[in-house]
Write a protein that holds these residues in place. Structure first.
Motif, PDB file in Angstrom:
ATOM      1  N   GLY A   1       4.541 -10.696   3.293  1.00 19.88           N
ATOM      2  CA  GLY A   1       3.983 -11.456   2.170  1.00 19.88           C
ATOM      3  C   GLY A   1       3.186 -10.643   1.178  1.00 19.88           C
ATOM      4  O   GLY A   1       2.709 -11.175   0.175  1.00 19.88           O
ATOM      5  N   ALA A   2       3.011  -9.340   1.444  1.00 19.12           N
ATOM      6  CA  ALA A   2       2.162  -8.504   0.579  1.00 19.12           C
ATOM      7  C   ALA A   2       2.999  -7.795  -0.482  1.00 19.12           C
ATOM      8  O   ALA A   2       4.161  -7.451  -0.263  1.00 19.12           O
ATOM      9  N   ARG A   3       2.382  -7.603  -1.637  1.00 19.93           N
ATOM     10  CA  ARG A   3       3.005  -6.828  -2.718  1.00 19.93           C
ATOM     11  C   ARG A   3       2.048  -5.736  -3.156  1.00 19.93           C
ATOM     12  O   ARG A   3       0.821  -5.903  -3.105  1.00 19.93           O
ATOM     13  N   LEU A   4       2.615  -4.644  -3.609  1.00 22.95           N
ATOM     14  CA  LEU A   4       1.818  -3.515  -4.096  1.00 22.95           C
ATOM     15  C   LEU A   4       2.285  -3.143  -5.490  1.00 22.95           C
ATOM     16  O   LEU A   4       3.494  -3.032  -5.737  1.00 22.95           O
ATOM     17  N   ALA A   5       1.354  -2.969  -6.405  1.00 22.98           N
ATOM     18  CA  ALA A   5       1.669  -2.537  -7.764  1.00 22.98           C
ATOM     19  C   ALA A   5       0.753  -1.383  -8.137  1.00 22.98           C
ATOM     20  O   ALA A   5      -0.419  -1.361  -7.749  1.00 22.98           O
ATOM     21  N   VAL A   6       1.318  -0.416  -8.863  1.00 21.88           N
ATOM     22  CA  VAL A   6       0.548   0.732  -9.326  1.00 21.88           C
ATOM     23  C   VAL A   6       0.506   0.686 -10.850  1.00 21.88           C
ATOM     24  O   VAL A   6       1.537   0.516 -11.500  1.00 21.88           O
ATOM     25  N   ASP A   7      -0.684   0.821 -11.396  1.00 25.93           N
ATOM     26  CA  ASP A   7      -0.875   0.805 -12.848  1.00 25.93           C
ATOM     27  C   ASP A   7      -1.468   2.150 -13.261  1.00 25.93           C
ATOM     28  O   ASP A   7      -2.652   2.406 -13.074  1.00 25.93           O
ATOM     29  N   VAL A   8      -0.623   3.029 -13.793  1.00 27.03           N
ATOM     30  CA  VAL A   8      -1.073   4.335 -14.263  1.00 27.03           C
ATOM     31  C   VAL A   8      -1.672   4.173 -15.658  1.00 27.03           C
ATOM     32  O   VAL A   8      -1.112   3.481 -16.507  1.00 27.03           O
ATOM     33  N   ASP A   9      -2.811   4.811 -15.896  1.00 27.47           N
ATOM     34  CA  ASP A   9      -3.536   4.663 -17.161  1.00 27.47           C
ATOM     35  C   ASP A   9      -3.832   3.191 -17.438  1.00 27.47           C
ATOM     36  O   ASP A   9      -3.419   2.626 -18.453  1.00 27.47           O
ATOM     37  N   PRO A  10      -4.562   2.507 -16.546  1.00 28.22           N
ATOM     38  CA  PRO A  10      -4.778   1.064 -16.715  1.00 28.22           C
ATOM     39  C   PRO A  10      -5.636   0.752 -17.929  1.00 28.22           C
ATOM     40  O   PRO A  10      -6.554   1.492 -18.273  1.00 28.22           O
ATOM     41  N   TYR A  11      -5.321  -0.363 -18.580  1.00 33.82           N
ATOM     42  CA  TYR A  11      -6.133  -0.888 -19.673  1.00 33.82           C
ATOM     43  C   TYR A  11      -6.899  -2.121 -19.228  1.00 33.82           C
ATOM     44  O   TYR A  11      -7.953  -2.424 -19.760  1.00 33.82           O
ATOM     45  N   SER A  12      -6.341  -2.846 -18.270  1.00 31.34           N
ATOM     46  CA  SER A  12      -7.002  -4.032 -17.748  1.00 31.34           C
ATOM     47  C   SER A  12      -7.581  -3.713 -16.379  1.00 31.34           C
ATOM     48  O   SER A  12      -6.913  -3.098 -15.544  1.00 31.34           O
ATOM     49  N   PHE A  13      -8.819  -4.128 -16.160  1.00 36.69           N
ATOM     50  CA  PHE A  13      -9.469  -3.883 -14.875  1.00 36.69           C
ATOM     51  C   PHE A  13      -9.795  -5.193 -14.162  1.00 36.69           C
ATOM     52  O   PHE A  13     -10.671  -5.242 -13.320  1.00 36.69           O
ATOM     53  N   VAL A  14      -9.072  -6.266 -14.510  1.00 46.84           N
ATOM     54  CA  VAL A  14      -9.298  -7.545 -13.849  1.00 46.84           C
ATOM     55  C   VAL A  14      -8.263  -7.777 -12.762  1.00 46.84           C
ATOM     56  O   VAL A  14      -8.405  -8.685 -11.978  1.00 46.84           O
TER      57      VAL A  14
END
Length: 722
Positions: free
Chosen positions: A709-722
């Motif tokens: 049931g788990a998902r993983l996402a990677v955000d390189v150079d993030p603009y949103s921190f929420v």
């Protein structure tokens, strides 16, 4: 031995697979093909590189390619861009490649599509669903699916009307050519500052330089006319132009502006297109028939036949960062596409991103600066209204000095703009009797009161409920209190103060399509609106000669972001909205309502000292080692089970590498710890610029096995921190 090819399938769960090539079938790299996958048929792209399974799987055992689609092959520069984007943003190549063919309909064998429209008057007896169709569609013409979405009914309702003869079938051809733009249709008169910048861009187009330019000009300086000259030169060289805009709502007014300059409507590309329009545009782009393409960030991955120039307008805008799926920044990917296509890229902005300024200072981008407004117009005066000294009346949000300035404009027949970056009527509704607060059931967020639609809505997942007459917790009637202002509440205050004033509320709720934006622009230009009340949607690109007053209702709101770009975003947003005032002969004035007049951002805006603000912000980022002087990546773990999300995040953190210049913080619950029904935990990677962050993250996360049931996402150079 049969020849074999590697195919990148449009399926992110599977890597490239090898297939055999049937006799007589030509399969160059980039060909779009259909291949078998188990019992299914799936599309993909013939990919670069030799097979690494040649000594494992005999060619005779490979399944053959089924068909080659009748579209031009995906060219090598675009294939390189797909590979680079996947590598840099840690995305699956298939997810990136899928953006080059955003809908399967573009691969259809036919050159026409069937659309439908209502024909004749409605029958005497109508079901409620059919009545909705007649009430909402009017003369709209589209596919069955699109008509159903427009009318808010099922596709079966539309099909039943077709079968009953109440809808007429219309054959729409894809082969209609787009009108050819004329580079010399209406050449503008440029001032010397504009001419110098335009000549430099023209030279880069002629010589096919892969140079990124930062076109940095104050609001109203005529940046658009400058890069239009570069576009004209690309047309003379028989090459295509891609112009990226940050908002779909800006598209229609911009298309009209381009048509006025080049004598032909350009090709539009955005999510609001009908299927037939999207298919026609895609084929025109791939064949080179489409010459000027204006689109949202997704247009960056289309298969241009001969790309000669890329322009990113309002390049500082955070909406160029994709926040789901492939989390790319279109501004940065545009620069890379220019490198691969050997064409110049123009990043145009009055308030450039700090990253772009640092690149220009380092010589990686070439800066072209326009310091003066066009035609003798002057920058507006900016004044503070200290709300601790000049508070609005109780229950009101506009301070007396701003109200007086609005009154003066109304008496002179001039227009005013009130800016508040908060949609709806109020951001929070509570019960005065029991204190109950209305929360979204799917997100860690308050429900926003929207009086125009009579609903409470979540701005994160879209959940909405009718606004109740009584508190659902205690049952008390007439006990609900709206807390804080949104643009609708400001509009009510304006109506009470100035009953005769004609107002317009401009948000994504009211301007949801290019057509709506065009109607709004026409109303303002025809002097049918006296006061505009809007969110960030009004900060971009609009030129209204009679707009002489801008009031920022809450200049402090952006400083509450709590992330490294909060100050920069506030500066950009207020500077952009201030730039809407006094763009023609009449001088402009801007009032900033604030509780923090000494805040560095507010002080820099009032003094007009942009360079001091950027210098301080640059030094602060350098001291902290954060972008552009360091690297960040966010790792987000989510699950419908809170314990599963938390335990998975802890498991991933426990396996994090301990390396010099590579630090991992967390896990911690995300500020929006529940989003769309999924609990979320975040880790933050902070690395030095010299560290190969993507390689380390790939090696770290690659072996991880997540619970079902788990998902993983990677955000390189993030603009949103929420």
């Amino acid at each position: 031995m049969k020849p074999r090819v590697r195919v990148l399938l449009f399926n992110s769960a599977i890597g490239p697979l090898d297939y055999s090539v049937p006799d007589g079938m030509a399969l160059p790299a980039g060909a779009v093909v259909s291949v078998p996958l188990g019992p299914r048929r799936i599309d993909g792209i013939v990919w670069d590189g030799d097979s690494d399974a040649g000594d494992v799987v005999d060619s005779a055992k490979l399944r053959p390619v089924l068909a080659v689609h009748d579209v031009p092959p995906i060219a090598q520069p675009l294939r390189r861009l797909i590979a680079w984007t996947a590598d840099y943003y840690l995305a699956h190549p298939a997810a990136v490649a899928r953006m080059t063919l955003p809908t399967g309909s573009v691969l259809g064998s036919g050159r026409s599509l069937t659309e439908y429209r209502l024909s004749g008057p409605p029958p005497a007896r109508l079901t409620p669903q059919r009545a909705m169709v007649y009430d909402t569609l009017g003369d709209a013409q589209a596919s069955v699916r699109e008509l159903a979405a427009l009318a808010g009914v099922s596709e079966g309702v539309i099909r039943s009307l077709v079968q009953a003869g109440h809808m007429q079938a219309v054959e729409v051809t894809m082969d209609r050519p787009y009108p050819r733009p004329d580079p010399d249709y209406l050449a503008p008169q440029l001032n010397p500052e504009q001419r110098a910048a335009a000549d430099r861009l023209i030279g880069s187009v002629k010589s096919e330089e892969a140079t990124p330019f930062l076109l940095d000009g104050v609001t109203g300086s005529g940046k658009t006319e400058v890069y239009f000259e570069a576009m004209a030169e690309a047309l003379r060289q028989d090459r295509q132009i891609l112009l990226l805009l940050p908002e779909i709502a800006l598209t229609q007014p911009f298309l009209a502006r381009i048509e006025a300059r080049f004598g032909a409507t350009p090709v539009a590309w955005h999510s609001g297109l009908k299927q037939s329009e999207r298919r026609r545009a895609w084929h025109a782009i791939g064949t080179g028939d489409g010459r000027i393409i204006v689109g949202a960030r997704s247009a960056l991955f289309l298969p241009y036949a001969q790309l000669g120039l890329i322009v990113v307008d309002e390049a500082h805008e955070t909406s160029f960062k994709q926040e789901d799926g492939v989390r790319y920044n279109a501004r940065d990917v545009a620069v890379m596409r220019g490198q691969f296509e050997q064409c110049p890229v123009v990043l145009s902005s009055a308030t450039p991103a700090l990253e772009s300024r640092v690149m220009a200072d380092a010589g990686r981008y070439e800066a072209l600066v326009l310091e003066h407004r066009f035609g003798g117009a002057t920058l507006p005066d900016i004044a503070l209204i200290d709300l601790t000294k000049h508070p609005p009346a109780r229950g009101h949000w506009l301070a007396p000095p701003l109200v007086a300035a609005m009154q003066a404009r109304l008496q002179r027949g001039e227009q005013s703009l009130l800016f508040l970056n908060r949609r709806g009527y109020a951001p929070l509704t509570l019960c005065r009797n029991c204190g109950h607060r209305f929360k979204c059931p799917n997100c860690t967020a308050w429900m926003v009161d929207h009086r125009l639609s009579g609903r409470l809505a979540c701005h994160h997942c879209g959940h909405g409920d009718p606004r109740p007459a009584a508190c659902p917790q205690c049952g008390e009637a007439d006990s609900l209190v709206a807390c804080g202002p949104g643009v609708e509440r400001i509009a009510d205050e304006v109506a009470a103060l100035f009953p005769a004033a004609r107002t317009a509320i401009v948000t994504s709720d009211t301007i949801w399509s290019p057509q709506k934006a065009a109607e709004f622009v026409a109303s303002v230009e025809n002097r049918l609106i006296d006061v505009i009340i809007g969110t960030q949607l009004v900060t971009k690109g609009y030129h209204f000669p009679e707009l002489t007053l801008v009031g920022v209702v809450d200049a402090d709101i952006g400083l509450e972001g709590g992330d490294l770009r909060a100050g920069e975003r506030t500066f950009q947003q207020i500077a952009q909205v201030a730039g809407r005032a006094g763009r023609a002969a009449k001088p402009g004035q801007v009032f900033l309502q604030t509780h923090h007049p000494d805040a560095p951002v507010i002080d820099a805006l009032v003094r007009g000292d942009r360079e001091a603000f950027y210098a301080a912000e640059t030094q602060a980022r350098r001291d902290a080692g954060v972008p552009p002087f360091g690297r960040l990546a966010a790792i987000i773990i989510s699950s419908e089970d809170q314990n599963e999300a938390r335990d998975t995040a802890r498991q991933i953190r426990a396996s994090a590498p301990e390396l010099d210049g590579f630090q991992v913080y967390g896990p911690a619950p995300a500020p929006l710890s529940l989003l769309r029904g999924r609990y979320r935990f975040r880790l933050l990677v902070h690395a030095r610029r010299t560290v190969e962050m993507q390689r380390i993250i790939r090696q770290w996360l690659g072996p991880e096995r997540l619970p079902p049931g788990a998902r993983l996402a990677v955000d390189v150079d993030p603009y949103s921190f929420v």
